[in-house]
Enzyme design. Sequence first.
Site, short mmCIF file in Angstrom:
data_model
loop_
_atom_site.label_atom_id
_atom_site.label_comp_id
_atom_site.label_asym_id
_atom_site.label_seq_id
_atom_site.Cartn_x
_atom_site.Cartn_y
_atom_site.Cartn_z
CG ASN A 208 -0.17 -0.11 2.51
OD1 ASN A 208 0.60 0.77 2.85
ND2 ASN A 208 -0.35 -1.22 3.24
CG ASP A 277 -6.54 -5.74 6.34
OD1 ASP A 277 -5.97 -5.73 7.44
OD2 ASP A 277 -7.28 -4.81 5.95
CE LYS A 287 9.28 -10.83 -14.43
NZ LYS A 287 9.79 -10.33 -15.68
CG PHE A 321 -2.26 5.23 13.40
CD1 PHE A 321 -1.46 5.04 14.52
CD2 PHE A 321 -2.17 6.45 12.71
CE1 PHE A 321 -0.61 6.05 14.97
CE2 PHE A 321 -1.31 7.45 13.14
CZ PHE A 321 -0.53 7.25 14.26
CE LYS A 335 -10.66 0.17 10.84
NZ LYS A 335 -9.91 0.88 9.84
CE LYS A 339 -8.28 -3.82 14.31
NZ LYS A 339 -7.25 -3.77 13.28
#
Length: 402
Positions: A208, A277, A287, A321, A335, A339
């Site tokens: 990301n 995730d 490859k 975060f 969240k 958590k």
Amino acid sequence: MLKNRKIVLGVTGGIAAYKAAELTRLLIREGAQVRVVMTENAKAFITPLTMQTLSQGPVFADPYAATDQYDMAHISLAQWADAFVIAPATANIIGKAAAGIADDLLSTTIMAQDKPTLFCPAMNDKMLANPVVQDNLRKLIQFGYRIMQSATGELACKVTGSGRLPDPADIVEEIECILAPKDYQNVKILITAGPTQEPFDPVRFITNGSSGKMGYALAKAARRRGAAVTLISGPTSLNPPAAAHFIAVRTAQEMREAVMAHFPGQAVVIKAAAVSDYRPKTIEADKIKKDKGSSRLDLEQNPDILAELGRIKKNCVLVGFAMETRDLVKNAKSKMQKKNLDMIVANNLREDGAGFQTDTNIITLMDKNGSVTTLPKMTKIEAADQILNSARKFLKKKKTSR
Ligand code: CTP
């Protein structure tokens, strides 16, 4: 934060004196006020005009020169300053300060003040290794002065060794550390940062856009405030902050292993990393070739490291975060509860000046007691300080409740 902090910069006569110009520029850029004191020998290497222009103020050199503002310069400067920095510090000024010799404005001023004082030695490697210089440096430490370790590299005399003036940016960071409040002194903090990479062949991976900047800013701010920092980071292009215990990882599974191994004994954990995730179910040894590949990539879920910490945390302050693109407060709150966090830092990727690659962030701080505070846009290092301010409240509570 050096905004409006008053720094007296003492410049002595070594070839590295030219770097005092860059140091002054960086200090001014950070918002500090700088007054420069030069020795006569320093003037042979860099002009007072250069230092005056960059420091935006008068340069002091002559102990007998009366000026409008500083009629007794060594006393006035001593009172004015929040901190003293001697960069470069030659063997001569180190020797004079260690022996109590005050025969020019800089040595007199050093003697006439009790502010935090940082010497940044810079000289030939043999000179630095000389037992007399080493003994003087030890004496200065015993007297409560701080010594910044010289950098190693090519010296002006063409030999390679220790004795280079540290990078001006590193000197600024050291000054930040000296002047920061020490409200996290020896508190163990584990911070995760950056993205994870989830490979599916030797050259390709899922990731990301996280740059790691927020997590690295947290590590820097915590270190300035005295914390013992462990930074576990996915791949980024950033330099690991000085003095942090740095662990580089690539995948979410590697990050989980490193976090679990270092979790015991931590007082605070801040999970700023953007953990993937999902990961590809299989990793090809070679490859994948265009004509042999398929348009399908089978994924499986990665462990949720933060949720796992929430289940085992006991006395540790746990901060997560939440990076969202909609329903910021609602999603972040959910969240935090799911958590079992003490706090969550929510930011909206869609806001200008917030999110992954920027040097700024716009954060909403939420805690398990129901407090929700949205802060204006600020630099990531300022945001890091705000997060640490809030986390500290839980740290205090935990300490007194034991
Ligand atoms: N996190 C984690 N392990 C994961 C995923 C996330 O430790 N596998 C942590 C992140 O470091 C962050 C927090 O959980 O502190 C929230 O991450 P985020 O990606 O915003 O949320 P997710 O829980 O992954 O939920 P979603 O992707 O559905 O928004």
